[in-house]
Enzyme design. Structure first.
Site, PDB file in Angstrom:
ATOM      1  N   ASP A 171     -26.370 -26.017 -19.244  1.00 34.90           N
ATOM      2  CA  ASP A 171     -25.749 -25.101 -18.285  1.00 34.90           C
ATOM      3  C   ASP A 171     -26.770 -24.224 -17.586  1.00 34.90           C
ATOM      4  OD1 ASP A 171     -23.102 -25.663 -17.967  1.00 34.90           O
ATOM      5  OD2 ASP A 171     -22.375 -23.769 -18.782  1.00 34.90           O
ATOM      6  N   ASP A 473     -12.961 -21.543 -28.415  1.00 33.27           N
ATOM      7  CA  ASP A 473     -12.733 -22.481 -29.512  1.00 33.27           C
ATOM      8  C   ASP A 473     -11.463 -22.151 -30.295  1.00 33.27           C
ATOM      9  OD1 ASP A 473     -13.847 -20.129 -30.408  1.00 33.27           O
ATOM     10  OD2 ASP A 473     -15.627 -21.027 -31.277  1.00 33.27           O
TER      11      ASP A 473
END
Length: 758
Positions: A171, A473
């Protein structure tokens, strides 16, 4: 062999000692009830001084009782799993092959061995494909050498390489990371052959050479030299901050960076460095290599990129086009594989005939390789990993903790359990795909990694990882559970993954602040397990999720470390005298919980000093991390702040690292968190002196003195804050408390004492 065909691939057994624990919990509950009776019966009258402090303390105790009940639900009946990997290779045998083997055994042992050899190869071929995702975001915070060690360990699993594909999501869009991965792809040809030939563990080169004895044979010496040469080249290039023109000529992929303006503004970059479909892609021993892919999704300033969740969703789409493995493993870039059989362990759950079809993900524990002897920052998360997640498993399924997790691809693409079951029941027409060239495949995948691909879709909502939460998550795992899927928690004897923890106090507190903030945000959202999970998941699992979602409210501990000392200063008693029978429930509940926590930690492999450090961090996190997490959540609700994501640094200075190894708490920088901690320490020290004066100089027996418990409470807080006093007044190293923090804390302490007295 025929008898083994339908045997389960995993077993479940309950934790030991549950009956004594439940008896102990009942006695603690009795003590709490007696404390409530005392608080209501002896509450000061309206005109009496200290009534508000008394009520505040009572409300704080009520909250901690509620939270204690939540922890009780989690600890009531933890379960643990074990796998039967030896049965896995027999799992998919048809009855025809079984009968053939049985007949052959009677005729010829040689014939039987040949058939069994063929059958085992057949089994390997029908094992599911595995796509492994490794995520990184910044080469300055997450060094490329560390990242490629994780990648290499993932490539070296004890699993058919043609069934594996490893994807690195960058990223940061850095050519430094790409260069490191290119070097790793070349080194992999030697490293994977070495791992499989000598069955080494762990299979991260850095970890292996750090822990293994000095190589004595020529092959070990050679592979170590190859690794050190590669590491030197990568570190030199990283230090220079640019890839030289000579190195850029080594691969066509570097041309992509001719179009990159900055890491937040660039086109999608996809490079297949090893094509596992190519028969020529082999290691030095002639064995196949797994596919290796580099991905930097498109970034544009006008588009929100949704942090790690966005990176994971791009990986899910791109991998579906390249390899489309049935199972997805995701790991953080610092979490290398420590057990080459972890994939086979996970498959024992997914491929189990009785229960495997309902399992969406298998969560392995987060464990760490740089924990100090006594875990100075309580970063090992021993109790969470060994007790609490096992408790969640017993209540309906472990939560997803973002790394070391094997997913069924279907569960991440938005399908409910019922939808996936219906599809499995239908006949599937398997179509053989025409093999595309690497260049065509790379170009085709770029469309899946653009900023606009997800517009007007369910990605980030019902598909993939969920957006809008710092802890994507946990939110994703909860959403999967609410779609009818189950999950399991597996804690193998040999740790599956090893990562790195922060080496400074501020990094630890900020990390916990982010976790607590994200968890509380989920609780306050439409995904609240008590609402969104109603009638979708078991009530035990709804409550169990709250053990993390309600972390921030535990900042009420701040009331307990500030108000009783100030009341002691003012001469207001909040607890019974030592001779009063009502003191017994207070003493029993406090000492009982501390003793249970000590025993629990020791059984999890901790030490006495580690328990003391854990008590200190219990106070530190609740008075800083959880406090700021609560404030930030309410500021977001009011629209004053927006969500952000801070990477935890994976590198520290050498002197910081040395102090960490010596278990000296690292302060060193100015922070509002440090000001709060220092103020609490100084305030309790001052009030402790005043309390001792009351106990010694007052002509009254200790047994009749109503300030004994408050003085003891101040004394305990002074004791656990000894490192702060050392950092304020004694230490001379760079890790000492900054002078500005010392002055601020002294000022706030004097102000608080003045207000209490006057």
């Amino acid at each position: 062999m025929g008898n083994n065909e339908n045997l389960p691939l995993f077993g479940t057994y309950p934790a030991k000692g549950r009956v004594p624990f439940r008896v102990f919990a009942a006695t603690i509950f009795t003590g709490i009830c007696l404390i409530f009776v005392y608080r209501t019966r002896f509450m000061p009258a309206k005109e009496e001084e200290g009534r508000r402090a008394w009520i505040g303390l009572f409300l704080t105790e009520i909250w901690f009782t509620i939270y204690w009940f939540i922890t009780l639900v989690v600890r009531w009946n933890p379960i643990y799993r074990h796998t039967y990997k030896d049965r896995l290779s027999r799992r998919s045998l048809s009855h025809k092959y079984v009968e053939l083997c049985n007949i052959s055994v009677n005729k010829s042992e040689h014939c039987a061995s040949l058939i069994m050899k063929y059958v085992n190869r057949y089994d390997e071929k029908i094992l599911p494909g595995i796509d492994i995702f490794v995520c990184t975001a910044d080469p300055t915070v997450e060094p490329p050498v560390m990242v490629i060690n994780t990648v290499l360990s993932a490539m070296a699993y004890n699993y058919p390489p043609e069934k594996m594909s490893v994807y690195l999501s960058d990223d940061g869009g850095s050519d430094l990371t790409f260069y490191a991965l290119l070097e790793a792809s070349r080194f992999a040809k030697h490293w994977l052959a070495f791992c499989h030939k000598f069955k080494v563990e762990p299979r991260s080169p850095d970890a292996y050479f750090r822990t293994a004895s000095q190589p004595v044979d020529e092959e070990s010496t050679s592979i170590k030299k190859l690794y050190e040469d590669m590491k030197t080249r990568i570190e030199r290039t990283t230090k220079e901050g640019r890839v030289s023109e000579e190195l850029r000529k080594q691969h066509k992929g570097f041309r992509e960076w001719d179009l990159v303006s900055c890491k937040r503004d660039h086109q999608p970059i996809i490079q297949i460095l090893i094509d596992g479909r190519d028969p020529k892609a082999v290691d030095s021993e002639g064995q196949r290599l797994p596919t290796l892919v580099y991905l930097a999704r498109e970034k544009r300033p006008q588009h929100h990129h949704n942090f790690k969740a966005g990176a994971m969703n791009a990986l899910i789409r791109v991998s579906s086009r390249i390899s489309n493995g049935d199972i997805i493993l995701n790991v953080d870039c610092d979490m290398y594989s420590n057990n080459s059989d972890s994939i086979r362990d996970a498959l024992c759950f997914f491929l189990d005939e009785e229960k495997g079809h309902e399992i969406a993900f298998v969560q392995f524990p987060q464990t760490f390789q740089n924990i100090t002897k006594n875990d100075v920052y309580s970063s090992s998360l021993r109790v969470i990993m060994q007790v609490e997640l096992a408790g969640l498993d017993s209540n309906g399924g472990s939560c997803y903790i973002g790394t070391g997790c094997f997913h069924r691809r279907e569960s991440l693409t938005g399908k409910t359990y019922k939808e996936a079951t219906k599809q499995d029941g239908k006949s599937k027409n398997v179509k053989t795909k025409t093999r595309e060239s690497v260049d065509i495949l790379e170009e085709a995948c770029k469309a899946l990694a653009t900023c606009t691909y997800e517009q007007n879709t369910q990605w980030g909502k019902e598909m993939g990882l969920k957006y809008g939460f710092p802890v994507e998550d946990i939110a994703t795992g909860l959403g999967i559970h609410c779609k009818g899927w189950r999950s399991v928690y597996f804690c193998p004897e040999r740790k599956g993954f090893l990562g790195a923890v922060p080496a400074t106090l501020i990094q630890t507190l900020v990390q916990h602040k982010r976790w607590a903030e994200g968890d509380f945000q989920i609780f306050l959202s439409r995904l609240c397990p008590l609402l969104h999970g109603f009638k979708k998941i078991p009530i035990g699992l709804q409550i169990s999720y709250c053990i993390y979602f309600l972390w921030p409210i535990n900042c009420l501990a701040l009331y307990y470390v500030l108000v009783p000392p100030l009341c002691l200063l003012r001469g207001i008693s909040l607890f019974p005298e030592m001779s009063n029978p009502w003191i017994l429930p207070f003493v029993y509940v406090f000492l009982g919980n501390r003793a249970y926590g000590l025993v629990e930690l020791l059984l999890c492999g901790g030490t006495l000093q580690e328990w003391l450090n854990d008590q200190r961090m219990w106070v530190y996190k609740r008075t800083t991390s959880y406090l700021f997490a609560t404030i930030d959540n309410f500021l977001k609700i009011l629209g004053f702040t927006k969500a952000g994501f801070n990477l935890t640094a994976k590198v520290v200075d050498e002197d910081v690292s040395q102090r960490y190894e010596q278990e000296l708490i690292e302060f060193g920088t100015s922070s509002p968190m440090y000001t709060i901690l220092a103020t609490i320490a100084l305030l309790n020290a001052f009030c402790f002196v005043v309390g001792l004066k009351r106990l010694i100089l007052v002509q009254q027996p200790l047994a009749l003195n109503s300030f004994v418990l408050q003085t003891v409470l101040c004394g305990l807080l002074v004791f656990i804050n000894l490192p702060i006093f050392q950092a304020l007044f004694l230490r001379k190293d760079k890790g000492r408390m900054p002078t500005s923090v010392m002055y601020q804390s002294i000022m706030f302490t004097l102000a608080g004492c003045s207000i209490a007295l006057y």
